[in-house]
Motif scaffolding. Structure first.
Motif, mmCIF file in Angstrom:
data_model
loop_
_atom_site.group_PDB
_atom_site.id
_atom_site.type_symbol
_atom_site.label_atom_id
_atom_site.label_comp_id
_atom_site.label_asym_id
_atom_site.label_seq_id
_atom_site.Cartn_x
_atom_site.Cartn_y
_atom_site.Cartn_z
ATOM 1 N N CYS A 27 0.836 -1.207 0.000
ATOM 2 C CA CYS A 27 0.000 0.000 0.000
ATOM 3 C C CYS A 27 0.869 1.255 0.000
ATOM 4 N N GLY A 31 1.071 3.928 -2.818
ATOM 5 C CA GLY A 31 0.666 5.240 -2.331
ATOM 6 C C GLY A 31 1.616 6.357 -2.717
ATOM 7 N N SER A 40 -5.330 10.881 -3.941
ATOM 8 C CA SER A 40 -5.469 10.270 -2.618
ATOM 9 C C SER A 40 -6.862 9.702 -2.384
ATOM 10 N N GLY A 43 -8.177 5.686 -3.061
ATOM 11 C CA GLY A 43 -8.252 4.581 -2.117
ATOM 12 C C GLY A 43 -9.664 4.359 -1.612
ATOM 13 N N ASP A 44 -10.328 5.437 -1.211
ATOM 14 C CA ASP A 44 -11.718 5.338 -0.768
ATOM 15 C C ASP A 44 -12.613 4.843 -1.890
ATOM 16 N N THR A 97 -13.478 9.640 -9.564
ATOM 17 C CA THR A 97 -13.475 8.642 -8.497
ATOM 18 C C THR A 97 -14.754 8.708 -7.691
ATOM 19 N N SER A 101 -17.236 5.645 -7.269
ATOM 20 C CA SER A 101 -17.339 5.205 -5.881
ATOM 21 C C SER A 101 -18.792 5.142 -5.436
ATOM 22 N N THR A 189 -3.359 -0.674 -8.024
ATOM 23 C CA THR A 189 -3.965 -0.064 -6.834
ATOM 24 C C THR A 189 -5.230 -0.808 -6.445
ATOM 25 N N ILE A 193 -5.685 -2.864 -2.931
ATOM 26 C CA ILE A 193 -6.747 -2.434 -2.018
ATOM 27 C C ILE A 193 -7.685 -3.585 -1.694
ATOM 28 N N SER A 206 -7.999 3.196 2.755
ATOM 29 C CA SER A 206 -7.380 4.330 2.072
ATOM 30 C C SER A 206 -6.284 4.961 2.923
ATOM 31 N N SER A 207 -6.443 4.893 4.257
ATOM 32 C CA SER A 207 -5.406 5.424 5.148
ATOM 33 C C SER A 207 -4.123 4.620 5.023
ATOM 34 N N VAL A 210 -2.478 6.127 1.897
ATOM 35 C CA VAL A 210 -2.120 7.547 1.894
ATOM 36 C C VAL A 210 -1.128 7.926 2.996
#
Length: 273
Positions: A27, A31, A40, A43-44, A97, A101, A189, A193, A206-207, A210
């Motif tokens: 990750c 990242g 960024s 990821g979410d 995104t 999403s 990615t 994920i 996502s954290s 990032v």
């Protein structure tokens, strides 16, 4: 010393430590380019897409242990769709995104409502927040394969990917296949994920992408150093977070992210000084 060695004597903690270190490093490596490109939020977005893939698997009657093989192609397709819209739709990364999403997550909610009550049951809390302590030997093999393939692809394309990240127009004029690299990065990615969702969950993944990269970017002065620092932060932060969660008997995924957040805070103070 006993406090450090005690968790390593338990089989599920051994698997969790290995999976956390591999996923944390992957990750962080992905990242570095995600953060540098201002993506960024990806990821979410892809985490929500993974939720849609998991829901599709439940509708098809796939067990939760094999859900990765449904979520993987679904999330990769969403990632490629985002890439296509970015290149053809003249939209910023966060806009494209956000659209994919929202649609993926809404589709997941819809599919969950359509699934049969006789099919495999799933704990929504586990999907949202992960269950790294429940990593099975099969999951560990999947993490290992993804780790090797991703690392090799990134190693072979690192220079061109960095070139395309910092100056895509000049890279294209120099013969670099920028579009192909962009799609490859998005696909990798998505894969990373989906694998990471098993460890820290949809809400926190996502954290994992990032925070290590953002922390390393504040300290490192070249993309090579930033990458090495980010991978080290991801691996070590994951291991420390797991140790802390074991002894404090609290949620592992959340503890890992809080540990990475603490490192980010310390780096911010160090940079100011």
């Amino acid at each position: 010393m006993n406090a450090l060695l005690e968790p390593l004597q338990v089989a599920f903690m051994q698997r969790a430590m290995i999976a956390g270190a591999v996923v944390g490093g992957l990750c962080a490596m992905i990242g570095v380019f995600v953060v540098q490109r201002g993506l960024s939020f990806i990821g979410d977005g892809l985490a929500h897409a993974a939720f849609g893939g998991i829901a599709l698997g439940l509708l098809l009657g796939v067990s939760l242990e094999r859900m990765t093989w449904v979520a993987l192609p679904f999330t990769v397709l969403i990632a490629l769709g985002i890439g296509y819209v970015l290149r053809r739709g003249n939209l910023r990364g966060d806009v494209a995104t956000g659209v994919f999403s929202a649609v993926s997550f809404a589709l997941g909610v819809l599919l969950l409502g359509l699934r049969s009550t006789d099919g495999p049951q799933v704990n929504v809390e586990t999907v949202l927040f992960g269950s790294i302590l429940a990593i099975s030997p099969d999951d560990l093999i999947t993490v290992g394969v993804v780790g090797v393939v991703t690392s090799l692809l990134m190693a072979f394309t690192w220079t061109k990917l960095a070139y395309a990240t910092f100056d895509p127009e000049l890279a294209a004029l120099s013969g670099v296949k920028v579009a192909a690299l962009d799609y490859m990065l998005l696909a990798l990615t998505a894969v990373v994920i989906v694998v990471a969702v098993k460890t820290v969950g949809i809400a926190l993944v996502s954290s994992f992408v990032v925070i290590p990269a953002a922390t390393a970017k504040m300290v490192g002065r070249s993309i090579g150093r930033v990458a090495l620092l980010a991978i080290a932060i991801g691996v070590i932060g994951s291991s420390i977070g797991l140790m802390l969660s074991y002894h404090a008997d609290v949620a592992s995924g959340a503890t890992i992210i809080l540990t990475l957040g603490a490192v980010f805070g310390l780096s911010l103070l160090f940079r100011k000084k």
